[in-house]
Design a protein around this motif. Structure first.
Motif, PDB file in Angstrom:
ATOM      1  N   THR A  34       0.777  -0.934  -0.014  1.00 22.28           N
ATOM      2  CA  THR A  34       0.078  -0.219   0.006  1.00 22.28           C
ATOM      3  C   THR A  34       0.381   0.810   0.019  1.00 22.28           C
ATOM      4  N   ARG A  65       2.020   2.073   2.857  1.00 23.59           N
ATOM      5  CA  ARG A  65       1.644   3.349   3.976  1.00 23.59           C
ATOM      6  C   ARG A  65       2.216   2.380   5.491  1.00 23.59           C
ATOM      7  N   GLU A  93     -11.266   7.706   9.633  1.00 23.80           N
ATOM      8  CA  GLU A  93     -11.918   9.454   9.876  1.00 23.80           C
ATOM      9  C   GLU A  93     -10.935  10.094   9.708  1.00 23.80           C
ATOM     10  N   TYR A  95      -7.426   8.170   9.996  1.00 24.81           N
ATOM     11  CA  TYR A  95      -6.065   8.266   9.256  1.00 24.81           C
ATOM     12  C   TYR A  95      -5.834   7.655   8.177  1.00 24.81           C
ATOM     13  N   GLY A  96      -7.019   7.082   7.258  1.00 28.88           N
ATOM     14  CA  GLY A  96      -7.682   6.168   6.631  1.00 28.88           C
ATOM     15  C   GLY A  96      -6.400   6.178   5.713  1.00 28.88           C
ATOM     16  N   ASP A  97      -6.083   7.804   4.804  1.00 29.29           N
ATOM     17  CA  ASP A  97      -5.340   7.515   4.404  1.00 29.29           C
ATOM     18  C   ASP A  97      -3.730   7.193   4.436  1.00 29.29           C
ATOM     19  N   ASP A  98      -3.807   6.180   5.505  1.00 23.01           N
ATOM     20  CA  ASP A  98      -2.378   6.497   5.803  1.00 23.01           C
ATOM     21  C   ASP A  98      -2.309   5.245   6.532  1.00 23.01           C
ATOM     22  N   THR A 104     -12.086  -1.583   5.129  1.00 22.20           N
ATOM     23  CA  THR A 104     -10.580  -1.033   4.150  1.00 22.20           C
ATOM     24  C   THR A 104     -10.750  -0.940   3.070  1.00 22.20           C
ATOM     25  N   HIS A 120     -11.475   2.511   1.779  1.00 26.88           N
ATOM     26  CA  HIS A 120      -9.923   2.858   1.866  1.00 26.88           C
ATOM     27  C   HIS A 120      -8.813   2.789   1.714  1.00 26.88           C
ATOM     28  N   GLY A 121      -8.815   1.923   1.195  1.00 20.86           N
ATOM     29  CA  GLY A 121      -7.512   1.013   0.162  1.00 20.86           C
ATOM     30  C   GLY A 121      -6.635   0.290   1.095  1.00 20.86           C
ATOM     31  N   SER A 122      -7.460   0.099   2.013  1.00 18.83           N
ATOM     32  CA  SER A 122      -6.221  -0.601   3.245  1.00 18.83           C
ATOM     33  C   SER A 122      -6.312  -2.176   2.906  1.00 18.83           C
TER      34      SER A 122
END
Length: 445
Positions: A130, A132, A189, A191-194, A224, A227-229
């Motif tokens: 990812t 991240r 909300e 930390y989603g992008d990380d 997940t 958010h692309g996790s």
């Protein structure tokens, strides 16, 4: 019971091993009994005392201490051919194909040497895939002795849970309560992008056995994906024990991106594995850029034991037998607890079980779960049964360890030595074993 030999062995071990043991959970007080040999569903200690064993090596021994003949033959054959080679063997391919054929999330798999190594590698893979850094874990969940998950605290205020880990490791780990959808939503909300991945056991298995409430695992899947996790299921304990050959993810109908395995997948020998979507798994070296390697990975004896064990389970009634027997045990425990200690909670599913010494319970047990807490909202225990690790920690842990465990040991029943680790029924247990165990529980409680 006489324990003179075990006491003398422990005295010797204190001189040469930290705490006298090679795994902390074995250091029971005043001293552990030392096992001389296994026999079916039993172990015999150095003093000749015989115990009905529900520890089962902390989970790997689906068949107890007597391997089925095909498994024993496979182990002996591969061991006699040579210990290991530093080169691939056909049995690795056979075992990988079997797992990929049966486990919903697995398209490709990498075998390693322990559950800890598997989760360490899975976290590294998620971060590499990812780009991240942050990992979300469940409070009370256990993912081995690794720096990224031995973390405690609240989102934004975390610290290592043991000495020896730099504070910087904890900065990238976010602990949340299991079964708390709102907590997950708040984390994403902020930390989603990380967030590289959410890492969870589908059933908390090192914290008294805590089931997910209805819809919780699917919520993790949805969040997940949004958010692309990655969603990583740690099935080191539940793999090939809960849900049969499809594991817990098959039982709950939620497919993660990556799954970690251990214990049963190696047939009782040291093992770990990481499986998942081909696109993700191909990021491991040598095909990708996330380094992973190991001298003993895919050890031929372990692969033979694991493959023969799972093949035998697929061709026989192994899961039906152990699950039915464990349900009988949990039903009996539920009846005993209702009479002797109505605030306690019987937990477990399939071949796993435990009694959590919860401190409160309902006045009326009508329509309560009959064979282990299933987190049914219609159950009168629903507001009292453990929903997360903190709930189990708030139970009477000292009473379990200092009094109850000792009482059961004196009655010839070997349970995990604290309130937290799971217990297991094996293919070697019998109805007579269950009846005798229930009598021991009745007396000890």
């Amino acid at each position: 019971m006489n324990h003179d030999e075990s006491r003398d062995l422990y005295d010797r071990s204190l001189s040469v091993m930290p705490g006298g043991v090679n795994s902390s959970v074995r250091a029971v007080r005043p001293y552990p009994f030392f096992v001389e040999r296994g026999d079916g569903a039993h172990v015999i200690d150095a003093d000749g005392n015989r115990y009905t064993d529900y520890v089962m090596g902390y989970g790997p021994l689906l068949y107890g201490h007597d391997m089925p003949d095909p498994v024993r033959s496979a182990v002996q054959s591969y061991a006699s051919d040579g210990p290991m080679y530093g080169a691939p063997t056909e049995i690795e391919v056979d075992h990988a194909e079997f797992v990929a054929r049966h486990v919903p999330s697995v398209e490709k798999i990498r075998f390693v040497n322990s559950g800890t190594e598997a989760t360490v590698s899975a976290v590294r893979l998620a971060r590499g895939y990812t780009g991240r850094d942050k990992i979300v874990v469940m409070k009370g969940g256990y993912h081995g002795a690794q720096e990224s998950t031995l973390v405690e605290g609240e989102p934004g205020d975390t610290a290592p849970s043991t000495k020896g880990i730099p504070e910087s490791f904890a900065e990238h780990t976010i602990p949340v309560p299991f079964n708390d959808e709102a907590a997950i939503d708040e984390v994403f909300e902020e930390y989603g992008d990380d967030v590289a991945a959410v890492l969870t056991e589908p059933i908390l298995g090192n914290t008294g056995i805590v089931h997910p409430v209805d819809g919780y695992l699917q919520h993790l899947r949805d969040v997940t994906e949004e958010h692309g996790s990655l969603l990583i299921f740690d099935e080191v304990i539940t793999g090939f024990r809960v849900g049969g050959l499809q594991c817990a993810q098959g039982k709950f109908g939620v497919t993660p991106d990556v799954t970690t395995f251990g214990k049963i997948i190696g047939g009782g020998f040291p093992v770990g594995a990481i499986g998942g979507q081909a696109e993700i798994m191909e990021r491991f070296t040598p095909s990708g850029d996330v380094f992973q390697s190991g001298t003993f990975s895919g050890h031929p004896v372990t692969m033979a034991a694991g493959h023969a064990s799972l093949t035998y389970a697929a061709e026989n009634d192994v899961y039906d037998y152990v699950n039915d027997l464990a349900e009988t045990l949990r039903r009996g425990l539920t009846d005993i607890v209702a009479e002797k200690a109505p605030s306690y909670t019987v937990v477990g599913t399939d071949s796993m079980f435990k009694t959590v010494f919860t401190r409160e319970g309902p006045d009326d047990l009508t329509d309560a779960c009959e064979a282990g807490c299933a987190q049914r909202d219609a159950c009168p225990r629903y507001d009292y049964c453990p929903k997360n690790g903190a709930d189990v920690s708030n139970a009477e842990t000292e009473r379990w360890e200092r009094i109850f465990w000792q009482e059961m040991k004196d009655r010839g029943v070997f349970l995990t030595a604290n309130q937290f680790e799971s217990q297991f029924v094996s293919y070697a247990h019998t109805e007579e074993d269950i009846e005798e165990t229930l009598e021991a529980y009745k007396a000890a409680l």
